[in-house]
Design a protein around this motif. Structure first.
Motif, PDB file in Angstrom:
ATOM      1  N   LYS A 108     -53.468   3.544  11.534  1.00  0.00           N
ATOM      2  CA  LYS A 108     -52.180   3.052  11.518  1.00  0.00           C
ATOM      3  C   LYS A 108     -52.160   1.644  11.703  1.00  0.00           C
ATOM      4  O   LYS A 108     -51.442   0.772  11.315  1.00  0.00           O
ATOM      5  N   ALA A 109     -53.028   1.081  12.844  1.00  0.00           N
ATOM      6  CA  ALA A 109     -53.112  -0.153  13.212  1.00  0.00           C
ATOM      7  C   ALA A 109     -53.657  -0.897  11.833  1.00  0.00           C
ATOM      8  O   ALA A 109     -53.199  -2.078  11.706  1.00  0.00           O
ATOM      9  N   ALA A 110     -54.607  -0.346  11.586  1.00  0.00           N
ATOM     10  CA  ALA A 110     -55.440  -1.116  10.021  1.00  0.00           C
ATOM     11  C   ALA A 110     -54.545  -1.427   9.234  1.00  0.00           C
ATOM     12  O   ALA A 110     -54.472  -2.317   8.457  1.00  0.00           O
ATOM     13  N   LEU A 111     -53.366  -0.386   8.839  1.00  0.00           N
ATOM     14  CA  LEU A 111     -52.366  -0.362   7.773  1.00  0.00           C
ATOM     15  C   LEU A 111     -51.409  -1.671   8.258  1.00  0.00           C
ATOM     16  O   LEU A 111     -51.141  -2.200   7.250  1.00  0.00           O
ATOM     17  N   SER A 112     -51.020  -1.756   9.484  1.00  0.00           N
ATOM     18  CA  SER A 112     -50.065  -2.913   9.631  1.00  0.00           C
ATOM     19  C   SER A 112     -50.920  -4.101   9.700  1.00  0.00           C
ATOM     20  O   SER A 112     -50.383  -5.148   9.177  1.00  0.00           O
ATOM     21  N   VAL A 113     -52.028  -4.293   9.941  1.00  0.00           N
ATOM     22  CA  VAL A 113     -53.050  -5.538  10.013  1.00  0.00           C
ATOM     23  C   VAL A 113     -53.192  -5.871   8.522  1.00  0.00           C
ATOM     24  O   VAL A 113     -52.847  -7.034   8.225  1.00  0.00           O
ATOM     25  N   ILE A 114     -53.424  -5.022   7.624  1.00  0.00           N
ATOM     26  CA  ILE A 114     -53.914  -5.307   5.999  1.00  0.00           C
ATOM     27  C   ILE A 114     -52.385  -5.776   5.452  1.00  0.00           C
ATOM     28  O   ILE A 114     -52.429  -6.724   4.487  1.00  0.00           O
ATOM     29  N   VAL A 115     -51.640  -5.015   5.811  1.00  0.00           N
ATOM     30  CA  VAL A 115     -50.161  -5.412   5.382  1.00  0.00           C
ATOM     31  C   VAL A 115     -49.524  -7.005   5.479  1.00  0.00           C
ATOM     32  O   VAL A 115     -49.169  -7.707   4.947  1.00  0.00           O
ATOM     33  N   GLU A 116     -49.862  -7.237   6.768  1.00  0.00           N
ATOM     34  CA  GLU A 116     -49.528  -8.490   7.372  1.00  0.00           C
ATOM     35  C   GLU A 116     -50.435  -9.732   7.043  1.00  0.00           C
ATOM     36  O   GLU A 116     -50.052 -10.533   6.742  1.00  0.00           O
ATOM     37  N   LYS A 117     -51.704  -9.244   7.009  1.00  0.00           N
ATOM     38  CA  LYS A 117     -52.792 -10.296   6.824  1.00  0.00           C
ATOM     39  C   LYS A 117     -53.574 -10.378   5.449  1.00  0.00           C
ATOM     40  O   LYS A 117     -54.387 -11.272   5.202  1.00  0.00           O
ATOM     41  N   TYR A 156     -56.720  -8.159   3.304  1.00  0.00           N
ATOM     42  CA  TYR A 156     -58.229  -7.574   3.737  1.00  0.00           C
ATOM     43  C   TYR A 156     -59.109  -9.040   4.235  1.00  0.00           C
ATOM     44  O   TYR A 156     -59.469  -9.074   5.301  1.00  0.00           O
ATOM     45  N   GLU A 157     -58.887 -10.025   3.628  1.00  0.00           N
ATOM     46  CA  GLU A 157     -59.770 -10.929   3.736  1.00  0.00           C
ATOM     47  C   GLU A 157     -59.694 -11.709   5.158  1.00  0.00           C
ATOM     48  O   GLU A 157     -60.434 -12.262   5.823  1.00  0.00           O
ATOM     49  N   ARG A 158     -58.397 -11.820   5.541  1.00  0.00           N
ATOM     50  CA  ARG A 158     -57.831 -12.668   6.407  1.00  0.00           C
ATOM     51  C   ARG A 158     -57.909 -11.821   7.902  1.00  0.00           C
ATOM     52  O   ARG A 158     -57.835 -12.377   8.858  1.00  0.00           O
ATOM     53  N   SER A 159     -58.061 -10.510   7.610  1.00  0.00           N
ATOM     54  CA  SER A 159     -58.226  -9.389   8.680  1.00  0.00           C
ATOM     55  C   SER A 159     -59.300  -9.581   9.497  1.00  0.00           C
ATOM     56  O   SER A 159     -60.451  -9.659   8.860  1.00  0.00           O
ATOM     57  N   ARG A 160     -59.494  -8.953  10.902  1.00  0.00           N
ATOM     58  CA  ARG A 160     -60.736  -8.940  11.490  1.00  0.00           C
ATOM     59  C   ARG A 160     -60.643  -7.740  12.115  1.00  0.00           C
ATOM     60  O   ARG A 160     -59.550  -7.195  12.533  1.00  0.00           O
ATOM     61  N   MET A 161     -61.540  -7.108  12.676  1.00  0.00           N
ATOM     62  CA  MET A 161     -61.592  -6.166  13.603  1.00  0.00           C
ATOM     63  C   MET A 161     -61.226  -6.183  14.740  1.00  0.00           C
ATOM     64  O   MET A 161     -60.114  -5.302  15.284  1.00  0.00           O
ATOM     65  N   ASP A 162     -61.017  -7.484  15.273  1.00  0.00           N
ATOM     66  CA  ASP A 162     -60.155  -7.855  16.504  1.00  0.00           C
ATOM     67  C   ASP A 162     -58.792  -7.829  16.513  1.00  0.00           C
ATOM     68  O   ASP A 162     -57.956  -7.258  17.248  1.00  0.00           O
ATOM     69  N   ASP A 163     -58.322  -7.749  15.037  1.00  0.00           N
ATOM     70  CA  ASP A 163     -56.863  -7.591  14.786  1.00  0.00           C
ATOM     71  C   ASP A 163     -56.372  -5.975  15.062  1.00  0.00           C
ATOM     72  O   ASP A 163     -55.617  -5.890  15.576  1.00  0.00           O
ATOM     73  N   ILE A 164     -57.500  -5.284  14.461  1.00  0.00           N
ATOM     74  CA  ILE A 164     -57.306  -3.864  14.467  1.00  0.00           C
ATOM     75  C   ILE A 164     -57.182  -3.285  15.894  1.00  0.00           C
ATOM     76  O   ILE A 164     -56.545  -2.446  16.112  1.00  0.00           O
ATOM     77  N   VAL A 165     -58.261  -3.884  16.668  1.00  0.00           N
ATOM     78  CA  VAL A 165     -58.310  -3.577  18.199  1.00  0.00           C
ATOM     79  C   VAL A 165     -56.801  -3.790  18.633  1.00  0.00           C
ATOM     80  O   VAL A 165     -56.483  -3.030  19.557  1.00  0.00           O
ATOM     81  N   GLN A 166     -56.637  -5.159  18.560  1.00  0.00           N
ATOM     82  CA  GLN A 166     -55.186  -5.537  19.201  1.00  0.00           C
ATOM     83  C   GLN A 166     -54.127  -4.651  18.866  1.00  0.00           C
ATOM     84  O   GLN A 166     -53.283  -4.139  19.718  1.00  0.00           O
TER      85      GLN A 166
END
Length: 200
Positions: A15-24, A26-36
């Motif tokens: 669920k977190a990964a979904l929100s991150v990839i929508v916002e940023k 794939y290329e601009r997202s990082r594991m730290d974003d998913i953690v946060q």
């Protein structure tokens, strides 16, 4: 109980990964974003997934699992092929209303599939399964005489491409056309095209 907890954690991560990839993306997202976003520790994330790519490949499976239940329910709910086909379009429209982001990630995944063979293989499998689902509906309609003697594979592919058009509305919202209008018109066109006139 342990498995239930693991499933819940994975759901939280995806669920977190979904929100991150929508916002940023794939290329601009990082594991730290998913953690946060997940509010879990980095160690907890890496316990389940070893890389960002692994998370997003799993997200494709997660998306498919959620939608498959809806497809099966549609088949069981409607008795005629026409109703199943209309139900399919209606189902996607409801999903779009509920969560447009889920369609936006498909655009991202298609972009990735052109650059990454793992994503390409995953999406090829997903779409071939979905195509089979639509082919089953068309074959049923042809066999019962409800539909014309159309080629099930070509017809199903045409329907799939038109459903994919929903993704367009996640990218461009100033077209002057509402997603509902698009789905209604396209589904009516397709049904009018495949229905056997002798049965109308």
């Amino acid at each position: 109980m342990k498995q239930e907890k693991q499933d819940k954690r994975k759901e939280q991560i995806l669920k977190a990964a979904l929100s991150v990839i929508v916002e940023k993306g794939y290329e601009r997202s990082r594991m730290d974003d998913i953690v946060q976003s997940s509010k879990l520790s980095k160690g907890a994330i890496y316990w389940y997934y070893k890389s960002k790519k692994e998370v997003y490949l799993s997200l494709v499976d997660h998306w498919v699992k959620n939608y498959n239940s809806g497809f099966i329910e549609n088949l069981e709910k409607h008795s005629t092929a026409s109703a199943q086909l209309k139900g399919l379009f209606d189902y996607f429209m409801k999903q779009f209303d509920r969560d447009p982001a889920a369609f936006k990630i498909l655009v991202e995944f298609w972009s990735l599939s052109g650059r990454d063979s793992d994503f390409n293989d995953k999406l090829q499998k997903v779409y071939s399964e979905f195509l089979k689902y639509i082919v089953t509906i068309i074959e049923k309609g042809v066999k019962s005489g409800e539909f014309k003697k159309v080629d099930p594979q070509i017809t199903a592919l045409s329907i799939l491409i038109n459903i994919e058009g929903i993704n367009w509305f996640t990218l461009f919202n100033k077209s002057g056309v509402e997603a509902h209008e698009y789905i209604h018109t396209i589904s009516e066109f397709i049904l009018a095209g495949v229905k056997n006139n002798r049965n109308t």
